[in-house]
Design a protein around this motif. Structure first.
Motif, short mmCIF file in Angstrom:
data_model
loop_
_atom_site.label_atom_id
_atom_site.label_comp_id
_atom_site.label_asym_id
_atom_site.label_seq_id
_atom_site.Cartn_x
_atom_site.Cartn_y
_atom_site.Cartn_z
N ASP A 1 32.62 39.90 30.99
CA ASP A 1 33.81 40.40 31.79
C ASP A 1 34.55 39.20 32.24
O ASP A 1 34.19 38.53 33.07
N ASN B 1 33.49 38.51 41.23
CA ASN B 1 34.78 39.02 41.83
C ASN B 1 34.61 39.06 43.32
O ASN B 1 35.72 39.05 44.28
N MET C 1 29.31 38.24 33.58
CA MET C 1 30.68 37.98 34.13
C MET C 1 31.13 36.66 33.93
O MET C 1 30.09 35.65 34.49
N HIS D 1 46.48 43.21 35.81
CA HIS D 1 46.82 43.35 37.20
C HIS D 1 46.15 42.07 38.15
O HIS D 1 46.46 41.78 39.16
N LYS D 2 45.25 41.48 37.43
CA LYS D 2 44.95 40.18 38.06
C LYS D 2 45.44 39.10 37.81
O LYS D 2 45.07 37.92 38.37
N HIS E 1 30.25 43.79 38.42
CA HIS E 1 31.31 44.61 38.93
C HIS E 1 30.67 45.94 38.59
O HIS E 1 30.07 46.45 37.69
N GLY F 1 42.58 49.10 31.35
CA GLY F 1 42.11 48.27 32.38
C GLY F 1 40.78 47.75 31.94
O GLY F 1 40.19 48.27 30.92
N ALA F 2 40.10 46.83 32.96
CA ALA F 2 38.80 46.31 32.74
C ALA F 2 37.67 47.38 32.91
O ALA F 2 36.82 47.25 32.26
N THR F 3 38.06 48.49 33.72
CA THR F 3 36.90 49.44 33.74
C THR F 3 36.65 50.17 32.45
O THR F 3 35.59 50.17 32.01
N SER G 1 41.95 42.52 32.20
CA SER G 1 42.74 43.37 33.06
C SER G 1 44.13 42.58 33.45
O SER G 1 44.10 41.48 34.40
N VAL H 1 37.64 38.99 33.59
CA VAL H 1 38.63 39.69 34.66
C VAL H 1 38.98 38.38 35.49
O VAL H 1 40.20 38.10 35.86
N GLN H 2 38.11 37.95 36.12
CA GLN H 2 38.34 37.12 37.46
C GLN H 2 38.61 35.60 36.82
O GLN H 2 38.99 34.66 37.77
N CYS I 1 37.05 47.83 44.49
CA CYS I 1 36.29 49.06 44.17
C CYS I 1 35.32 49.46 45.00
O CYS I 1 35.26 50.71 45.03
N1 PLP Z 1 35.70 43.43 36.37
C1 PLP Z 1 36.01 42.63 37.44
C2 PLP Z 1 35.18 41.29 37.78
C3 PLP Z 1 36.89 42.76 38.38
O1 PLP Z 1 37.06 42.20 39.40
C4 PLP Z 1 37.65 44.17 38.42
C5 PLP Z 1 38.69 44.58 39.26
O2 PLP Z 1 38.47 44.36 40.45
C6 PLP Z 1 37.34 45.03 37.25
C7 PLP Z 1 36.36 44.52 36.09
C8 PLP Z 1 38.14 46.39 36.97
O3 PLP Z 1 39.14 46.15 36.57
P1 PLP Z 1 40.36 47.22 36.53
O4 PLP Z 1 40.92 47.34 38.02
O5 PLP Z 1 41.53 46.95 35.38
O6 PLP Z 1 39.65 48.55 36.02
#
Ligand code: PLP
Length: 384
Positions: free
Chosen positions: A176, A149, A145, A201-202, A98, A68-70, A199, A178-179, A323
């Motif tokens: 990053d 988010n 980013m 699941h987004k 994030h 995942g992104a974390t 990630s 992700v969003q 988170c």
């Molecule tokens: N980076 C951003 C901008 C996010 O919105 C999120 C999740 O909310 C993450 C990283 C972390 O992603 P993951 O849930 O896959 O660990």
């Protein structure tokens, strides 16, 4: 219940769910095994890597699957910093990242690195000129980013990449993403990005899987050791069903990006209008921010109170990123934008997918009006 929290997690596509079950049932061989079933699993990963690389217009060998992104953000930031610490000890990021990025930098500070946390303007955007002022000969990495988010602010990634590479071509640029992926166009080459995190699941894939793009030639010190999987960058048996599912969701999200954007932007504009009409609410997202995120505050009213009042009417929203939503302090992102503690403690995020109906939208707008009406006497007491 009506779900308006898609930036926290989106419902996986039905065929993505079916794919996971099929791969779990039919392809449980370990991809590292030398027999045929192992090779079958390995082939599935190879194909998934090709699909993901096409969606980003990069090479398959530049894709590393993560949990995942974390994990991706931790690997990118710590892995590149440790690998290239002979270049210097200075790092740059922003105040609105994030937690998986922000806290990686805090940890690096504890390990002796010097970190510049860039401020943002009142719309949550980083000024590329601030990079020029902050960057040094010994700046190893910059991490910014794409889309925030919490408030949906879109960063000028292309201008930032250009500034970084003009000021110090050796500085590594991590984004990053992700969003932003599936919502906005992405062009890693034009942006001069070296590391890019996603990630699944987004964008309607499963939780627990993501990827890190690592530009060819760039080395990382692995964070997880103990196996040669993922070019030695991420030890551990690969999660074949989730990798295949990630690729499926990613292909769809990238093909549907434009239609997603136009569908949700229209809805976002309508929600913005409603919020602007309701006395006491303060809108923080705007026409130029991400199409799927609406953010506002109700100063004087703790976020949780409005969240639960909306929930009583069947509307599920969020106070901030999933988170950090259980933290009680005011939002770090909103404070960085110059909002007061009162405003930063009363933020609400509504985030959209592209499957909401007109009726659902009307119910949301109605619930917002009713909730504020119900809470108004309480809020007036607090503000008075
Ligand atoms: N980076 C951003 C901008 C996010 O919105 C999120 C999740 O909310 C993450 C990283 C972390 O992603 P993951 O849930 O896959 O660990």
């Amino acid at each position: 219940m009506f779900y308006w929290d898609h930036a926290a997690s989106t419902p996986p596509y039905e065929d993505v769910i079916r794919t996971i079950a099929e791969v779990m049932e039919q392809h449980y061989g370990n991809p590292s095994s030398m027999h045929q079933w192992g090779e079958d699993s390995s082939r599935l990963i190879k194909h998934a890597r090709e699909v993901c690389s096409r969606a980003l217009d990069v090479k398959p060998s530049e894709i590393i699957f993560t949990s995942g992104a974390t994990e991706g953000n931790n690997l990118a930031i710590k892995g590149a910093t440790l690998q290239y610490m002979n270049r210097g000890k200075h790092l740059i990021t922003t105040q609105i990242e994030h937690a998986s990025v922000y806290e990686s930098f805090q940890q690096l500070q504890q390990w002796g690195f010097e970190v510049t946390f860039l401020p943002v303007d009142s719309q949550g955007c980083v000024d590329p000129a601030s990079i020029r002022e902050a960057i040094r000969k010994d700046t190893v990495l910059v991490s910014i980013m794409h889309v925030n988010n919490e408030i949906g602010a879109i960063q000028p990634i292309e201008a930032i990449g250009d500034m970084i590479k003009r000021c110090n071509p050796r500085t590594i640029f991590h984004v990053d993403g992700v969003q932003g992926f599936g919502k906005l166009p992405v062009d890693l080459t034009k942006w001069q990005v070296d590391l890019y995190t996603l990630s699944a699941h987004k964008f309607r894939g499963p939780k627990g899987i993501g990827l890190l793009y690592v530009r060819e030639g760039l080395k990382l010190t692995p964070i997880l050791t103990g196996g040669a999987q993922e070019s030695g960058l991420r030890a551990g048996t690969e999660n074949v069903p989730l990798i295949v599912a990630l690729a499926k969701a990613m292909r769809k999200a990238s093909e549907q990006q434009e239609s997603f954007n136009s569908n949700v932007s229209t809805m976002r504009d309508q929600i913005h209008t409603t919020i602007q009409e309701i006395k006491g609410l303060k809108l923080h997202s705007h026409d130029g921010s991400a199409p799927h995120i609406v953010h506002f505050s109700y100063p004087g009213m703790k976020s949780e109170v409005l969240l639960h009042t909306l929930e009583e009417q069947g509307i599920l929203v969020s106070t901030r990123s999933a988170c950090s939503s259980k933290q009680s302090e005011p939002s770090r992102v909103l404070l960085s934008m110059g909002l007061s503690i009162e405003e930063a403690s009363s933020g609400i995020r509504i985030s959209m997918g592209d499957m909401h109906t007109e009726d659902e939208l009307r119910l949301l707008q109605q619930a917002l009006r009713i909730s504020v009406e119900q809470l108004e006497p309480l809020q007036r007491g607090r503000m008075g």
